[in-house]
Design a protein around this motif. Sequence first.
Motif, PDB file in Angstrom:
ATOM      1  N   ARG A  73      39.652  49.185  42.325  1.00 26.07           N
ATOM      2  CA  ARG A  73      38.341  48.536  42.180  1.00 26.07           C
ATOM      3  C   ARG A  73      38.310  47.525  41.036  1.00 26.07           C
ATOM      4  NH1 ARG A  73      37.448  53.984  42.784  1.00 26.07           N
ATOM      5  NH2 ARG A  73      37.065  54.240  40.545  1.00 26.07           N
ATOM      6  N   ALA A  74      39.444  47.280  40.423  1.00 23.05           N
ATOM      7  CA  ALA A  74      39.484  46.437  39.226  1.00 23.05           C
ATOM      8  C   ALA A  74      39.331  44.960  39.574  1.00 23.05           C
ATOM      9  CB  ALA A  74      40.804  46.648  38.485  1.00 23.05           C
ATOM     10  N   PRO A  75      38.696  44.204  38.681  1.00 20.54           N
ATOM     11  CA  PRO A  75      38.621  42.751  38.875  1.00 20.54           C
ATOM     12  C   PRO A  75      39.918  42.084  38.436  1.00 20.54           C
ATOM     13  CG  PRO A  75      37.576  43.345  36.814  1.00 20.54           C
ATOM     14  CD  PRO A  75      38.004  44.646  37.451  1.00 20.54           C
ATOM     15  N   ALA A  76      40.120  40.854  38.868  1.00 20.03           N
ATOM     16  CA  ALA A  76      41.135  40.018  38.238  1.00 20.03           C
ATOM     17  C   ALA A  76      40.641  39.677  36.838  1.00 20.03           C
ATOM     18  CB  ALA A  76      41.356  38.747  39.048  1.00 20.03           C
ATOM     19  N   ALA A  77      41.570  39.417  35.923  1.00 19.48           N
ATOM     20  CA  ALA A  77      41.132  39.209  34.542  1.00 19.48           C
ATOM     21  C   ALA A  77      42.065  38.265  33.809  1.00 19.48           C
ATOM     22  CB  ALA A  77      41.065  40.553  33.806  1.00 19.48           C
ATOM     23  N   GLY A  78      41.467  37.443  32.933  1.00 10.72           N
ATOM     24  CA  GLY A  78      42.249  36.488  32.159  1.00 10.72           C
ATOM     25  C   GLY A  78      41.728  36.359  30.745  1.00 10.72           C
ATOM     26  N   GLY A  79      42.449  35.546  29.964  1.00  8.50           N
ATOM     27  CA  GLY A  79      42.129  35.407  28.557  1.00  8.50           C
ATOM     28  C   GLY A  79      42.476  36.657  27.776  1.00  8.50           C
ATOM     29  N   LEU A  80      43.473  37.411  28.269  1.00  4.84           N
ATOM     30  CA  LEU A  80      43.772  38.731  27.736  1.00  4.84           C
ATOM     31  C   LEU A  80      45.019  38.733  26.854  1.00  4.84           C
ATOM     32  CD1 LEU A  80      43.180  40.847  30.972  1.00  4.84           C
ATOM     33  CD2 LEU A  80      41.553  40.392  29.131  1.00  4.84           C
ATOM     34  N   GLY A  81      45.344  39.920  26.362  1.00  3.60           N
ATOM     35  CA  GLY A  81      46.492  40.072  25.495  1.00  3.60           C
ATOM     36  C   GLY A  81      46.144  39.729  24.059  1.00  3.60           C
ATOM     37  N   PRO A  82      47.032  40.015  23.137  1.00  5.92           N
ATOM     38  CA  PRO A  82      46.730  39.750  21.722  1.00  5.92           C
ATOM     39  C   PRO A  82      46.497  38.283  21.412  1.00  5.92           C
ATOM     40  CG  PRO A  82      49.045  40.360  22.043  1.00  5.92           C
ATOM     41  CD  PRO A  82      48.343  40.654  23.323  1.00  5.92           C
ATOM     42  N   ASP A  83      47.066  37.389  22.237  1.00  5.92           N
ATOM     43  CA  ASP A  83      46.896  35.951  22.001  1.00  5.92           C
ATOM     44  C   ASP A  83      45.884  35.311  22.946  1.00  5.92           C
ATOM     45  OD1 ASP A  83      48.286  36.086  24.355  1.00  5.92           O
ATOM     46  OD2 ASP A  83      50.049  34.973  23.645  1.00  5.92           O
ATOM     47  N   GLY A  84      45.279  36.108  23.830  1.00  3.17           N
ATOM     48  CA  GLY A  84      44.269  35.581  24.747  1.00  3.17           C
ATOM     49  C   GLY A  84      44.810  34.659  25.824  1.00  3.17           C
ATOM     50  N   ARG A  85      46.094  34.783  26.170  1.00  2.64           N
ATOM     51  CA  ARG A  85      46.710  33.871  27.140  1.00  2.64           C
ATOM     52  C   ARG A  85      47.171  34.572  28.415  1.00  2.64           C
ATOM     53  NH1 ARG A  85      51.164  30.791  23.621  1.00  2.64           N
ATOM     54  NH2 ARG A  85      51.247  29.429  25.460  1.00  2.64           N
ATOM     55  N   GLY A  86      46.900  35.870  28.531  1.00  6.32           N
ATOM     56  CA  GLY A  86      47.433  36.637  29.649  1.00  6.32           C
ATOM     57  C   GLY A  86      46.464  36.794  30.802  1.00  6.32           C
ATOM     58  N   TRP A  87      47.039  37.032  31.985  1.00  5.64           N
ATOM     59  CA  TRP A  87      46.267  37.275  33.200  1.00  5.64           C
ATOM     60  C   TRP A  87      46.789  38.524  33.898  1.00  5.64           C
ATOM     61  CZ3 TRP A  87      42.049  35.075  35.517  1.00  5.64           C
ATOM     62  CH2 TRP A  87      41.543  33.918  34.920  1.00  5.64           C
ATOM     63  N   ALA A  88      45.878  39.230  34.551  1.00  7.87           N
ATOM     64  CA  ALA A  88      46.234  40.381  35.373  1.00  7.87           C
ATOM     65  C   ALA A  88      45.539  40.234  36.721  1.00  7.87           C
ATOM     66  CB  ALA A  88      45.815  41.689  34.703  1.00  7.87           C
ATOM     67  N   VAL A  89      46.314  40.313  37.790  1.00 11.31           N
ATOM     68  CA  VAL A  89      45.771  40.231  39.148  1.00 11.31           C
ATOM     69  C   VAL A  89      45.939  41.601  39.776  1.00 11.31           C
ATOM     70  CG1 VAL A  89      45.780  38.967  41.324  1.00 11.31           C
ATOM     71  CG2 VAL A  89      46.558  37.839  39.234  1.00 11.31           C
ATOM     72  N   PRO A  90      44.842  42.256  40.158  1.00 11.65           N
ATOM     73  CA  PRO A  90      44.916  43.664  40.567  1.00 11.65           C
ATOM     74  C   PRO A  90      45.610  43.848  41.916  1.00 11.65           C
ATOM     75  CG  PRO A  90      42.725  42.804  40.971  1.00 11.65           C
ATOM     76  CD  PRO A  90      43.470  41.729  40.229  1.00 11.65           C
ATOM     77  N   PRO A  91      46.173  45.034  42.135  1.00 16.23           N
ATOM     78  CA  PRO A  91      46.786  45.328  43.432  1.00 16.23           C
ATOM     79  C   PRO A  91      45.714  45.598  44.485  1.00 16.23           C
ATOM     80  CG  PRO A  91      46.834  47.280  42.056  1.00 16.23           C
ATOM     81  CD  PRO A  91      46.254  46.161  41.209  1.00 16.23           C
ATOM     82  N   GLY A  92      46.135  45.522  45.746  1.00 17.37           N
ATOM     83  CA  GLY A  92      45.222  45.806  46.849  1.00 17.37           C
ATOM     84  C   GLY A  92      45.631  45.069  48.097  1.00 17.37           C
ATOM     85  N   ASP A  93      45.310  45.629  49.256  1.00 14.84           N
ATOM     86  CA  ASP A  93      45.660  45.029  50.539  1.00 14.84           C
ATOM     87  C   ASP A  93      47.153  44.719  50.622  1.00 14.84           C
ATOM     88  OD1 ASP A  93      43.179  44.183  52.400  1.00 14.84           O
ATOM     89  OD2 ASP A  93      42.569  44.160  50.300  1.00 14.84           O
ATOM     90  N   GLY A  94      47.967  45.648  50.146  1.00 17.46           N
ATOM     91  CA  GLY A  94      49.412  45.495  50.249  1.00 17.46           C
ATOM     92  C   GLY A  94      50.061  44.705  49.136  1.00 17.46           C
ATOM     93  N   THR A  95      49.295  44.265  48.140  1.00 14.07           N
ATOM     94  CA  THR A  95      49.857  43.503  47.024  1.00 14.07           C
ATOM     95  C   THR A  95      50.093  44.403  45.819  1.00 14.07           C
ATOM     96  OG1 THR A  95      47.723  42.891  46.053  1.00 14.07           O
ATOM     97  CG2 THR A  95      48.593  41.465  47.803  1.00 14.07           C
ATOM     98  N   LEU A  96      50.951  43.923  44.922  1.00 22.71           N
ATOM     99  CA  LEU A  96      51.241  44.628  43.683  1.00 22.71           C
ATOM    100  C   LEU A  96      50.361  44.103  42.551  1.00 22.71           C
ATOM    101  CD1 LEU A  96      55.130  44.426  43.961  1.00 22.71           C
ATOM    102  CD2 LEU A  96      53.784  46.534  44.160  1.00 22.71           C
ATOM    103  N   LEU A  97      50.295  44.845  41.478  1.00 23.06           N
ATOM    104  CA  LEU A  97      49.676  44.361  40.250  1.00 23.06           C
ATOM    105  C   LEU A  97      50.583  43.291  39.645  1.00 23.06           C
ATOM    106  CD1 LEU A  97      47.770  44.486  37.761  1.00 23.06           C
ATOM    107  CD2 LEU A  97      49.108  46.457  36.989  1.00 23.06           C
ATOM    108  N   LYS A  98      50.007  42.141  39.298  1.00 27.82           N
ATOM    109  CA  LYS A  98      50.794  41.036  38.734  1.00 27.82           C
ATOM    110  C   LYS A  98      50.245  40.668  37.376  1.00 27.82           C
ATOM    111  CE  LYS A  98      50.132  36.804  40.262  1.00 27.82           C
ATOM    112  NZ  LYS A  98      50.128  35.662  41.189  1.00 27.82           N
ATOM    113  N   ILE A  99      51.149  40.448  36.414  1.00 27.45           N
ATOM    114  CA  ILE A  99      50.722  39.931  35.115  1.00 27.45           C
ATOM    115  C   ILE A  99      51.502  38.665  34.794  1.00 27.45           C
ATOM    116  CG2 ILE A  99      50.035  42.192  34.251  1.00 27.45           C
ATOM    117  CD1 ILE A  99      52.566  42.208  32.518  1.00 27.45           C
ATOM    118  N   SER A 100      50.845  37.756  34.076  1.00 30.73           N
ATOM    119  CA  SER A 100      51.470  36.497  33.671  1.00 30.73           C
ATOM    120  C   SER A 100      50.821  36.040  32.377  1.00 30.73           C
ATOM    121  CB  SER A 100      51.309  35.424  34.756  1.00 30.73           C
ATOM    122  OG  SER A 100      49.931  35.136  34.967  1.00 30.73           O
ATOM    123  N   SER A 101      51.429  35.041  31.739  1.00 33.68           N
ATOM    124  CA  SER A 101      50.882  34.525  30.491  1.00 33.68           C
ATOM    125  C   SER A 101      51.438  33.140  30.227  1.00 33.68           C
ATOM    126  CB  SER A 101      51.253  35.453  29.325  1.00 33.68           C
ATOM    127  OG  SER A 101      50.878  34.872  28.087  1.00 33.68           O
TER     128      SER A 101
END
Length: 355
Positions: free
Chosen positions: A229-257
């Motif tokens: 049920r998690a949202p996608a999220a950005g501006g994260l991490g200690p430096d505010g440059r990270g993104w997290a895309v939640p899993p669902g519908d056959g996809t994996l959790l993805k993080i990037s920065s």
Amino acid sequence: MSAATVLVVGAGVTGLLTAVRCALAGHRVTVLDGGPIPNPRSSSYDQHRVLRTLSPDDPDATRRMTTAHRRWRDTETLLGARLLRPVGVVTAWPRERLRALAASAAGAGVRVRTVEPQALPHLEFPPDSAGVLEADAGVLLAERALEAAARWLGGHPAVTLRPYGAVAEVDAESGKVRLSGGERLGADLVLVAAGPWTRDLVEQPPVVLNRQTMLYLHPPPDTARWWERAPAAGGLGPDGRGWAVPPGDGTLLKISSDAVRRGVDATADADAEDQASWAGLLASAAPLTGLHRYTVAAVKACHYTADAQTGGPRLTRVGPAVWARAACGGSGFASAPLVADHIVEVLEDFREGAV
């Protein structure tokens, strides 16, 4: 009036969506790609991408992306496939900006609300920040969108798909395209949307080729229901440059920065590049709490080109009948419907004799 002929070079998201819109408008379309269609090696072939509309400091951009989001919903209906996960998008902001952001969103008609970090315990917020949740935003199932568009185009009588039709040269003045085997093709309008390879085919305003490493993860079992049920999220991490895309519908959790974005000269050496060091740097700026509890499923390097001045996507007319698209990561994917709209508008001018 007679239909125009359109040649699309590149079967990524921009090329495929433009081909769909042109066919709907009554034009004859040929799509060329150096690999299969869709092509798993294309820069837009990914499990999922974030779709949001709010640009707090740019009302025009907010209006454009609101239109793009509406086009994606229309495309979902047209293609008969579920492409959107309306889970919302949270972005972290300094607390002193929250009031201004809420006012900007209200003025643009974008529904938002403030979310405290403790409500999203598995996301790593920067110090002294809170989240702004864009309720109507969410995640686009990118691979599914490409496959659905290719399937629709393959069944349309006015569309010709030419996989494994690598393009060697585009003559911007004549609008002629030469394939690697020597065959030459022409059209009333040519769109070169070949991702990082566009710059090898046509002259554009200066663009930068970037590479970015992404991690695909399996969440710990005790967090699986939360992530559903998690949202996608950005501006994260200690430096505010990270993104997290939640899993669902056959996809994996993805993080990037952006911390692991780097300029490169070519895409060819990506397979030889040591991704482990970049994955380690991404982990040190991770947008997740307790990253050590997550299992790495895959590490992937992606490429995208961006306008050298703005860092964003650009659509440029490079010849009388030739247009080029410098795509830009997630924002390039999100705005692809706007490119398709513009090309159809150009073709309408062609029909009316204005170009």
